[in-house]
Design a protein around this motif. Sequence first.
Motif, PDB file in Angstrom:
ATOM      1  N   UNK A 150      37.424 -61.117  -7.079  1.00 20.34           N
ATOM      2  CA  UNK A 150      36.735 -62.326  -7.537  1.00 20.34           C
ATOM      3  C   UNK A 150      36.326 -63.246  -6.399  1.00 20.34           C
ATOM      4  N   UNK A 151      36.799 -62.951  -5.183  1.00 18.89           N
ATOM      5  CA  UNK A 151      36.481 -63.804  -4.043  1.00 18.89           C
ATOM      6  C   UNK A 151      37.460 -64.950  -3.851  1.00 18.89           C
ATOM      7  N   UNK A 152      38.529 -64.978  -4.667  1.00 24.81           N
ATOM      8  CA  UNK A 152      39.544 -66.020  -4.508  1.00 24.81           C
ATOM      9  C   UNK A 152      40.431 -65.769  -3.294  1.00 24.81           C
ATOM     10  N   UNK A 153      40.406 -64.568  -2.766  1.00 26.17           N
ATOM     11  CA  UNK A 153      41.240 -64.227  -1.606  1.00 26.17           C
ATOM     12  C   UNK A 153      40.401 -63.490  -0.565  1.00 26.17           C
TER      13      UNK A 153
ATOM     14  N   UNK B  24      50.254 -55.688  -9.028  1.00 24.26           N
ATOM     15  CA  UNK B  24      49.274 -55.347  -8.006  1.00 24.26           C
ATOM     16  C   UNK B  24      47.860 -55.506  -8.540  1.00 24.26           C
ATOM     17  N   UNK B  25      47.664 -55.329  -9.834  1.00 22.45           N
ATOM     18  CA  UNK B  25      46.324 -55.507 -10.396  1.00 22.45           C
ATOM     19  C   UNK B  25      45.874 -56.959 -10.294  1.00 22.45           C
ATOM     20  N   UNK B  26      46.812 -57.898 -10.369  1.00 22.33           N
ATOM     21  CA  UNK B  26      46.450 -59.311 -10.208  1.00 22.33           C
ATOM     22  C   UNK B  26      46.046 -59.615  -8.770  1.00 22.33           C
ATOM     23  N   UNK B  27      46.721 -58.988  -7.803  1.00 23.35           N
ATOM     24  CA  UNK B  27      46.337 -59.159  -6.398  1.00 23.35           C
ATOM     25  C   UNK B  27      44.919 -58.632  -6.191  1.00 23.35           C
ATOM     26  N   UNK B  28      44.668 -57.450  -6.698  1.00 20.34           N
ATOM     27  CA  UNK B  28      43.336 -56.860  -6.538  1.00 20.34           C
ATOM     28  C   UNK B  28      42.282 -57.728  -7.223  1.00 20.34           C
TER      29      UNK B  28
ATOM     30  N   UNK C 174      46.860 -47.756  -1.942  1.00 18.29           N
ATOM     31  CA  UNK C 174      45.690 -46.925  -1.657  1.00 18.29           C
ATOM     32  C   UNK C 174      44.945 -46.588  -2.942  1.00 18.29           C
ATOM     33  N   UNK C 175      45.687 -46.281  -3.994  1.00 19.53           N
ATOM     34  CA  UNK C 175      45.058 -45.883  -5.258  1.00 19.53           C
ATOM     35  C   UNK C 175      44.270 -47.029  -5.890  1.00 19.53           C
ATOM     36  N   UNK C 176      44.719 -48.263  -5.668  1.00 24.03           N
ATOM     37  CA  UNK C 176      44.000 -49.411  -6.237  1.00 24.03           C
ATOM     38  C   UNK C 176      42.638 -49.575  -5.573  1.00 24.03           C
ATOM     39  N   UNK C 177      42.579 -49.398  -4.261  1.00 22.70           N
ATOM     40  CA  UNK C 177      41.307 -49.518  -3.544  1.00 22.70           C
ATOM     41  C   UNK C 177      40.352 -48.412  -3.996  1.00 22.70           C
ATOM     42  N   UNK C 178      40.872 -47.198  -4.153  1.00 19.73           N
ATOM     43  CA  UNK C 178      40.033 -46.096  -4.617  1.00 19.73           C
ATOM     44  C   UNK C 178      39.489 -46.376  -6.014  1.00 19.73           C
ATOM     45  N   UNK C 179      40.365 -46.863  -6.894  1.00 20.89           N
ATOM     46  CA  UNK C 179      39.961 -47.102  -8.285  1.00 20.89           C
ATOM     47  C   UNK C 179      38.939 -48.230  -8.399  1.00 20.89           C
ATOM     48  N   UNK C 180      38.952 -49.151  -7.442  1.00 19.87           N
ATOM     49  CA  UNK C 180      38.019 -50.288  -7.485  1.00 19.87           C
ATOM     50  C   UNK C 180      36.615 -49.896  -7.072  1.00 19.87           C
ATOM     51  N   UNK C 181      36.431 -48.695  -6.559  1.00 23.05           N
ATOM     52  CA  UNK C 181      35.112 -48.267  -6.133  1.00 23.05           C
ATOM     53  C   UNK C 181      34.591 -49.165  -5.021  1.00 23.05           C
ATOM     54  N   UNK C 182      33.352 -49.626  -5.167  1.00 17.56           N
ATOM     55  CA  UNK C 182      32.775 -50.475  -4.127  1.00 17.56           C
ATOM     56  C   UNK C 182      33.061 -51.949  -4.313  1.00 17.56           C
ATOM     57  N   UNK C 183      33.892 -52.292  -5.273  1.00 19.95           N
ATOM     58  CA  UNK C 183      34.179 -53.710  -5.526  1.00 19.95           C
ATOM     59  C   UNK C 183      35.020 -54.327  -4.415  1.00 19.95           C
ATOM     60  N   UNK C 184      35.778 -53.514  -3.702  1.00 21.01           N
ATOM     61  CA  UNK C 184      36.537 -53.962  -2.534  1.00 21.01           C
ATOM     62  C   UNK C 184      36.424 -52.890  -1.457  1.00 21.01           C
ATOM     63  N   UNK C 185      36.797 -53.259  -0.248  1.00 21.21           N
ATOM     64  CA  UNK C 185      36.889 -52.290   0.845  1.00 21.21           C
ATOM     65  C   UNK C 185      38.350 -52.193   1.272  1.00 21.21           C
ATOM     66  N   UNK C 186      38.699 -51.088   1.901  1.00 20.02           N
ATOM     67  CA  UNK C 186      40.079 -50.864   2.312  1.00 20.02           C
ATOM     68  C   UNK C 186      40.235 -50.865   3.817  1.00 20.02           C
TER      69      UNK C 186
ATOM     70  N   UNK D  61      45.201 -52.559   2.838  1.00 17.58           N
ATOM     71  CA  UNK D  61      44.686 -53.923   2.739  1.00 17.58           C
ATOM     72  C   UNK D  61      43.363 -53.884   1.999  1.00 17.58           C
ATOM     73  N   UNK D  62      43.278 -54.667   0.921  1.00 14.18           N
ATOM     74  CA  UNK D  62      42.017 -54.785   0.183  1.00 14.18           C
ATOM     75  C   UNK D  62      41.295 -56.044   0.641  1.00 14.18           C
ATOM     76  N   UNK D  63      40.017 -55.911   0.938  1.00 17.92           N
ATOM     77  CA  UNK D  63      39.181 -57.043   1.358  1.00 17.92           C
ATOM     78  C   UNK D  63      37.868 -56.985   0.579  1.00 17.92           C
TER      79      UNK D  63
END
Length: 249
Positions: free
Chosen positions: A175-178, A166-170, A185-197, A110-112
Amino acid sequence: MRSRGALGAAALLLALTGCSGDAEAPTLRVYAAASLAATFEEIATLFEADHDGVEVELVLGGSSDLAAQIGEGAPADVFAAADEPTMGTLVEEDLATGTPEVFATNALEIAVPPGNPADVRSVADLARPGLRLVLCAPEVPCGAAAARAARAAGVALEPVSEEQSVSDVLGKVRSGEADAGLVYVTDVLAAGGAVAGVDVPAPGAAANRYPIVPVAGSAEPDLAAAFRDLVLGPEGQRVLRAAGFAPAP
């Protein structure tokens, strides 16, 4: 110089017309799931370094959309999907050369937004009234995986929007729209600190298996096979492991 494509009319037109840069240089067109963007960018760089004059063109997007493009005649040389059912559609249409090989697995998370302002702690929390949840569409591999996670948690999820990759979900979480989105898991890692998992416990986090295959009728069959072999080999696997993908079972 390598180019990267994305879904859309422009990308499809580009592929259909073959207008992709230097006409004298061999171009290998690799259609790959959006969740592979960063890793295949690095693998393509390795491939170009070992194949003088060859340009790798990455076309990235939702696996089901990419499979549909190939089925409609887009001149792909290699296809890497985010799950086996989607790859199966290519095999059924006799568009795969040989048997697809699984090269990695991935699990849901879950990305938040940073700080998790909606206090999402579990898949069950995603069903809370008023929560702005974004998921992949059901026909996309990450959407099918999200449906399995919801069934495992015994909840019905009602997203405010369904995306084709999945990139559109992230992107909507970033952007704060969700308030939350189910990604890999890999998407959260790649986003760095832009999202939390937030972890999705098994069996809800059931891994997707990523297969790859040269596409039948490729204009560059030898290069297509070599790219597949690079992904399956030690160098490709090193890149995938570093990004958080798990080995093929």
